[in-house]
Design a protein around this motif. Sequence first.
Motif, PDB file in Angstrom:
ATOM      1  N   PRO A  84       0.903  -1.220   0.001  1.00 57.73           N
ATOM      2  CA  PRO A  84      -0.041  -0.089  -0.030  1.00 57.73           C
ATOM      3  C   PRO A  84       1.010   1.254  -0.129  1.00 57.73           C
ATOM      4  CG  PRO A  84      -0.155  -0.969   2.195  1.00 57.73           C
ATOM      5  CD  PRO A  84       0.951  -1.860   1.159  1.00 57.73           C
ATOM      6  N   ILE A  85       0.563   2.213  -0.888  1.00 52.64           N
ATOM      7  CA  ILE A  85       1.411   3.296  -1.243  1.00 52.64           C
ATOM      8  C   ILE A  85       0.581   4.539  -0.337  1.00 52.64           C
ATOM      9  CG2 ILE A  85       2.483   4.836  -2.595  1.00 52.64           C
ATOM     10  CD1 ILE A  85       2.493   2.549  -4.711  1.00 52.64           C
ATOM     11  N   SER A  86       1.102   5.188   0.312  1.00 51.34           N
ATOM     12  CA  SER A  86       0.653   6.434   0.774  1.00 51.34           C
ATOM     13  C   SER A  86       1.166   7.800   0.538  1.00 51.34           C
ATOM     14  CB  SER A  86       0.251   6.466   2.368  1.00 51.34           C
ATOM     15  OG  SER A  86      -0.382   5.323   2.792  1.00 51.34           O
ATOM     16  N   VAL A  87       0.798   8.659  -0.343  1.00 50.26           N
ATOM     17  CA  VAL A  87       1.571   9.947  -0.679  1.00 50.26           C
ATOM     18  C   VAL A  87       1.202  11.090   0.660  1.00 50.26           C
ATOM     19  CG1 VAL A  87       2.073  11.761  -2.296  1.00 50.26           C
ATOM     20  CG2 VAL A  87       1.818   9.249  -2.848  1.00 50.26           C
ATOM     21  N   CYS A  88       1.901  11.505   1.284  1.00 52.96           N
ATOM     22  CA  CYS A  88       1.427  12.576   2.247  1.00 52.96           C
ATOM     23  C   CYS A  88       1.337  13.746   1.351  1.00 52.96           C
ATOM     24  CB  CYS A  88       2.645  12.750   3.123  1.00 52.96           C
ATOM     25  SG  CYS A  88       2.309  14.065   4.586  1.00 52.96           S
ATOM     26  N   LEU A  89      -0.005  14.645   1.882  1.00 53.87           N
ATOM     27  CA  LEU A  89      -0.496  15.728   1.359  1.00 53.87           C
ATOM     28  C   LEU A  89      -0.629  16.764   2.246  1.00 53.87           C
ATOM     29  CD1 LEU A  89      -3.032  14.799  -1.405  1.00 53.87           C
ATOM     30  CD2 LEU A  89      -0.795  15.386  -1.748  1.00 53.87           C
ATOM     31  N   GLY A  90      -0.004  16.429   3.488  1.00 51.03           N
ATOM     32  CA  GLY A  90       0.073  17.530   4.553  1.00 51.03           C
ATOM     33  C   GLY A  90       0.792  18.734   4.137  1.00 51.03           C
ATOM     34  N   THR A  91       0.720  19.854   4.813  1.00 48.46           N
ATOM     35  CA  THR A  91       1.350  21.133   4.465  1.00 48.46           C
ATOM     36  C   THR A  91       2.701  21.221   3.777  1.00 48.46           C
ATOM     37  OG1 THR A  91      -0.401  21.998   5.879  1.00 48.46           O
ATOM     38  CG2 THR A  91       1.348  23.664   4.941  1.00 48.46           C
ATOM     39  N   ALA A  92       3.458  20.762   4.829  1.00 47.02           N
ATOM     40  CA  ALA A  92       5.074  20.666   4.435  1.00 47.02           C
ATOM     41  C   ALA A  92       5.289  19.891   3.131  1.00 47.02           C
ATOM     42  CB  ALA A  92       5.720  20.010   5.500  1.00 47.02           C
ATOM     43  N   CYS A  93       4.566  18.784   2.894  1.00 49.25           N
ATOM     44  CA  CYS A  93       5.076  17.972   1.678  1.00 49.25           C
ATOM     45  C   CYS A  93       4.266  18.578   0.446  1.00 49.25           C
ATOM     46  CB  CYS A  93       4.477  16.589   2.077  1.00 49.25           C
ATOM     47  SG  CYS A  93       5.216  15.554   3.237  1.00 49.25           S
ATOM     48  N   TYR A  94       3.315  19.048   0.859  1.00 48.96           N
ATOM     49  CA  TYR A  94       2.540  19.742  -0.083  1.00 48.96           C
ATOM     50  C   TYR A  94       2.889  21.089  -0.895  1.00 48.96           C
ATOM     51  CZ  TYR A  94      -1.479  21.107  -3.315  1.00 48.96           C
ATOM     52  OH  TYR A  94      -2.323  21.254  -4.420  1.00 48.96           O
ATOM     53  N   VAL A  95       3.529  21.948  -0.116  1.00 47.03           N
ATOM     54  CA  VAL A  95       4.487  23.084  -0.684  1.00 47.03           C
ATOM     55  C   VAL A  95       5.611  22.573  -1.276  1.00 47.03           C
ATOM     56  CG1 VAL A  95       3.372  24.530   1.110  1.00 47.03           C
ATOM     57  CG2 VAL A  95       5.388  23.528   1.691  1.00 47.03           C
TER      58      VAL A  95
END
Length: 163
Positions: A84-95
Amino acid sequence: MGCEGCTNQLTESLYKKLEQFIDELPEKEGALIAVLHKAQSIFGHLPAEVQQFVAQKLNVPVAQVYGVVSFYSFFTMTPKGKNPISVCLGTACYVRGSDKVLQAFKEELGIEIGETTKDGLFSLDALRCVGACGLAPVVMIGDKVYGKITSKEQVKSILNEYR
Ligand code: FES
């Protein structure tokens, strides 16, 4: 060749586990969400047969069970991939461009968020901050954390580790 009898036996023991959990509930009314959580932890996902089983055991309409399963995003009807792949879309990762990383995984695998590849090898999900912001953008495959993923080449080489 797979052993059909073994698979059936395994499935049966999973149902028994769920049945025991339900039978031991002090109060069945209002327990639907708790039961579905348990069922998902036992089966890994909530296919129609499991939903029917829960409905029957709790004496609620199947449509009600289905309604709850489709309303809450933490319930899933699709089996997760082996990896299972999870890509972090939290703020630090998103920016730092994790949306592009997510896009690269989608293109490489030919699936969208919440889907699993046909060979069952990978499933794709997005997460909020996984607590490793210093490594942003972050991707997790199973329990393994990959940091500073910025290029399509990195995405390809990570996937190749599992292929
Ligand atoms: S925002 Fe991605 S790890 Fe914190």
